[in-house]
Design an enzyme around this catalytic site. Structure first.
Site, PDB file in Angstrom:
ATOM      1  N   GLU A 113       0.842  -1.197   0.000  1.00  0.00           N
ATOM      2  CA  GLU A 113       0.000   0.000   0.000  1.00  0.00           C
ATOM      3  C   GLU A 113       0.876   1.245   0.000  1.00  0.00           C
ATOM      4  OE1 GLU A 113      -3.674  -1.582   2.839  1.00  0.00           O
ATOM      5  OE2 GLU A 113      -2.360   0.001   3.557  1.00  0.00           O
ATOM      6  N   ARG A 165      -1.604 -11.040   2.351  1.00  0.00           N
ATOM      7  CA  ARG A 165      -2.727 -11.950   2.058  1.00  0.00           C
ATOM      8  C   ARG A 165      -3.330 -11.591   0.711  1.00  0.00           C
ATOM      9  NH1 ARG A 165      -4.793  -7.617   5.024  1.00  0.00           N
ATOM     10  NH2 ARG A 165      -6.341  -6.526   3.771  1.00  0.00           N
TER      11      ARG A 165
HETATM   12  C1  MV4 Z   1      -1.433   8.279   6.947  1.00  0.00           C
HETATM   13  C2  MV4 Z   1      -2.161   9.362   6.409  1.00  0.00           C
HETATM   14  C3  MV4 Z   1      -1.501  10.545   6.212  1.00  0.00           C
HETATM   15  N1  MV4 Z   1      -0.193  10.657   6.529  1.00  0.00           N
HETATM   16  N2  MV4 Z   1      -0.133   8.443   7.241  1.00  0.00           N
HETATM   17  C4  MV4 Z   1      -5.113   5.217   7.259  1.00  0.00           C
HETATM   18  C5  MV4 Z   1      -5.075   3.756   7.268  1.00  0.00           C
HETATM   19  C6  MV4 Z   1      -3.724   3.368   7.677  1.00  0.00           C
HETATM   20  N3  MV4 Z   1      -3.304   2.247   6.920  1.00  0.00           N
HETATM   21  C7  MV4 Z   1      -2.895   4.565   7.432  1.00  0.00           C
HETATM   22  N4  MV4 Z   1      -3.775   5.647   7.148  1.00  0.00           N
HETATM   23  C8  MV4 Z   1      -3.307   6.887   6.893  1.00  0.00           C
HETATM   24  N5  MV4 Z   1      -2.000   7.087   7.161  1.00  0.00           N
HETATM   25  C9  MV4 Z   1       0.459   9.615   7.049  1.00  0.00           C
HETATM   26  N6  MV4 Z   1       1.744   9.747   7.349  1.00  0.00           N
HETATM   27  C10 MV4 Z   1      -3.516   9.166   6.109  1.00  0.00           C
HETATM   28  C11 MV4 Z   1      -4.094   7.922   6.351  1.00  0.00           C
HETATM   29  C12 MV4 Z   1      -5.496   7.814   6.013  1.00  0.00           C
HETATM   30  C13 MV4 Z   1      -5.925   7.014   4.949  1.00  0.00           C
HETATM   31  C14 MV4 Z   1      -5.044   6.263   4.191  1.00  0.00           C
HETATM   32  C15 MV4 Z   1      -5.485   5.476   3.149  1.00  0.00           C
HETATM   33  C16 MV4 Z   1      -6.826   5.454   2.841  1.00  0.00           C
HETATM   34  C17 MV4 Z   1      -7.739   6.186   3.572  1.00  0.00           C
HETATM   35  C18 MV4 Z   1      -7.302   6.977   4.634  1.00  0.00           C
HETATM   36  C19 MV4 Z   1      -8.207   7.716   5.382  1.00  0.00           C
HETATM   37  C20 MV4 Z   1      -7.791   8.472   6.413  1.00  0.00           C
HETATM   38  C21 MV4 Z   1      -6.426   8.525   6.748  1.00  0.00           C
END
Ligand code: MV4
Length: 450
Positions: free
Chosen positions: A275, A292
């Site tokens: 991702e 997975r």
């Molecule tokens: C982040 C981000 C912004 N900056 N990390 C959300 C799920 C988790 N796997 C990590 N996520 C995020 N990490 C940094 N440094 C914003 C998110 C995030 C997000 C990421 C992917 C898809 C949808 C999201 C919704 C809100 C926040």
């Protein structure tokens, strides 16, 4: 090739795996809880065994019982599907010890990618871009504040044992850090039994773009393009599509090559997903690795013409990939939506008996189903009842097709999120490709993404 495979899962993914097993002449064993006796995955399998009471902790997560059934039925491999035990390193290890092939990566790699700090550190070492931040556990709030002032606020405080949006907190300035750190650490300790925390700079208004990879046990790794899954609600994906409208060919190959590098650097084997967060300036950063098969693997199948479950089985059986990177093709545009038994207004689950279930057939329409006419949706499991996947020659055709198909879906007896899906798909911002992770917050008033 395997002679008999146990599927340690339920719902549409169990049915999906059984379908490929049948096409390859492999016998199948299903497991089921007391409320799943009549479920599709039970009827489809050659053999089926009860594993226990309805709650997943009493049934689909019972490692000892599942291994007993695998031995009793003489299954030579176990497919974990997604969710449940699919990213459980202990389960993979117990399969290894029992001499039953776990269809996935090694237990060690699952454990390593399950620790988000170790995953980030590994990727940094491999030269895969990561968000500016810290790749080791923060000792205390003071150290966190020091790191944050170097990196620049706002920062995202993340629990190493979290992932998928759990255990994550934005910190806007130094005065908030102490409370945020201690609160988040306490929650992570209680929830995961691991309070280790790290932090990253916040990537504003990002896209979620993930790369599917396949790696065999002979050192061959390929990428199967990307999936864009930015439209999410509370970290639940709502719409997934491939290819992403946001990538040009150069960036696509850069991300693909970074994903292959990521997989190779950790000795990855089987199907996996890297991702990435992608910012408005087209910078991409490693986020997490999923060890997975994913819910949305179908759209990759649609544009590549591959059967990812068949590839997983071949890899797990020790075969080499029978194609290389330059053989991987890409054709058309695919979109998947997840259909849930839930109230479209409150988003609460809507269990009950499905009194009518009639779905459209036609060119470019595919369904992956967890239910049929008369099925009972219970409150014990994920309320996803179906996936609708469409393919078109281009994105416009795919959008037209999914709109028609959603309009022709007939589900009675329970509520579904179909009205919400129709609203998303019909939105001009979706048609124009303005699909960032802020989509739901921006266009669905009152709904936020946290
Ligand atoms: C982040 C981000 C912004 N900056 N990390 C959300 C799920 C988790 N796997 C990590 N996520 C995020 N990490 C940094 N440094 C914003 C998110 C995030 C997000 C990421 C992917 C898809 C949808 C999201 C919704 C809100 C926040």
């Amino acid at each position: 090739m395997f002679k008999k495979i146990l599927i340690a899962n339920r719902g549409e993914i169990a049915a999906r795996v059984i379908r490929t097993c049948k096409s390859l002449g492999i016998a199948t064993v299903s497991i089921y809880s007391k409320v799943d006796k009549e479920a599709p995955h039970v009827k489809m399998a050659d053999e089926a065994y009860e594993v226990g009471n309805p709650k997943v902790t009493d049934s689909y997560l019972k490692i000892d019982k599942i291994l007993d059934i695998a031995r009793l039925s003489k299954a030579d491999a176990i497919h974990p599907g997604y969710g449940l035990l699919s990213e459980n390193a202990e389960f993979a290890r117990r399969c290894e010890e029992a001499g039953i092939v776990f269809i996935g990566p090694s237990a060690d790699v699952i454990a390593r990618m399950g620790s988000k700090i170790e995953a980030r550190y590994s990727m940094e070492q491999a030269g895969v871009p990561v968000v500016p931040g810290i790749s080791c556990a923060l000792a205390d709030a003071e150290e966190a504040a020091q790191a944050a002032s170097r990196i620049g606020y706002p920062v995202m405080l993340k629990a190493s044992a979290g992932g998928g949006g759990i255990g994550m907190l934005i910190v806007y300035n130094e005065s908030e850090m102490k409370q945020a750190f201690e609160g988040n650490q306490k929650r992570a300790s209680n929830f995961f039994g691991d309070g280790a925390m790290y932090l990253e700079k916040v990537v504003e208004n990002p896209r979620h773009i993930e790369i599917q990879i396949l790696a065999d046990s002979h050192g061959n790794t390929v990428y199967l393009w990307e999936r864009e899954c930015s439209i999410q609600r509370r970290h639940q994906k709502v719409v997934e599509e491939a290819p992403s409208t946001f990538l040009d060919e150069l960036m696509r190959s850069k991300m693909g090559e970074a994903a292959v590098r990521a997989a190779q650097s950790i000795g990855y084997r089987n199907a996996g997903t890297i991702e990435f967060l992608v910012d408005g300036n087209k910078n991409f950063y490693f986020l997490e690795m999923n060890t997975r098969l994913q819910v949305e693997h179908t759209i990759t199948e649609e544009i590549t013409g591959l059967d990812l479950v068949a590839e997983q089985l071949r890899i797990a059986a020790g075969h080499s990939l029978n194609f290389g990177q330059s053989d991987v093709t890409r054709d058309g545009h695919a979109i998947e939506v997840r259909i849930y038994a839930e109230d479209p207004k409150t988003f609460f689950p809507s269990p009950g008996v499905i009194s009518k279930f009639a779905i459209p057939e036609g060119d470019g329409i595919r369904h992956e189903l967890a239910v049929h006419d008369g099925s009972m949706v219970t409150p014990f499991y994920d309320p996803m009842i179906a996936k609708l996947i469409v393919k078109g020659k281009d994105r416009d055709e795919a959008i037209d097709r999914i709109q028609e198909a959603l309009a022709d879906y007939q589900v009675e007896g329970i509520k579904t999120n179909i009205p919400m899906l129709q609203e998303v798909i019909a939105h001009p911002a979706f048609r124009s490709g303005d699909t960032t992770t802020s989509f739901v917050a921006k266009y669905f008033n009152g709904e936020d993404m946290t």
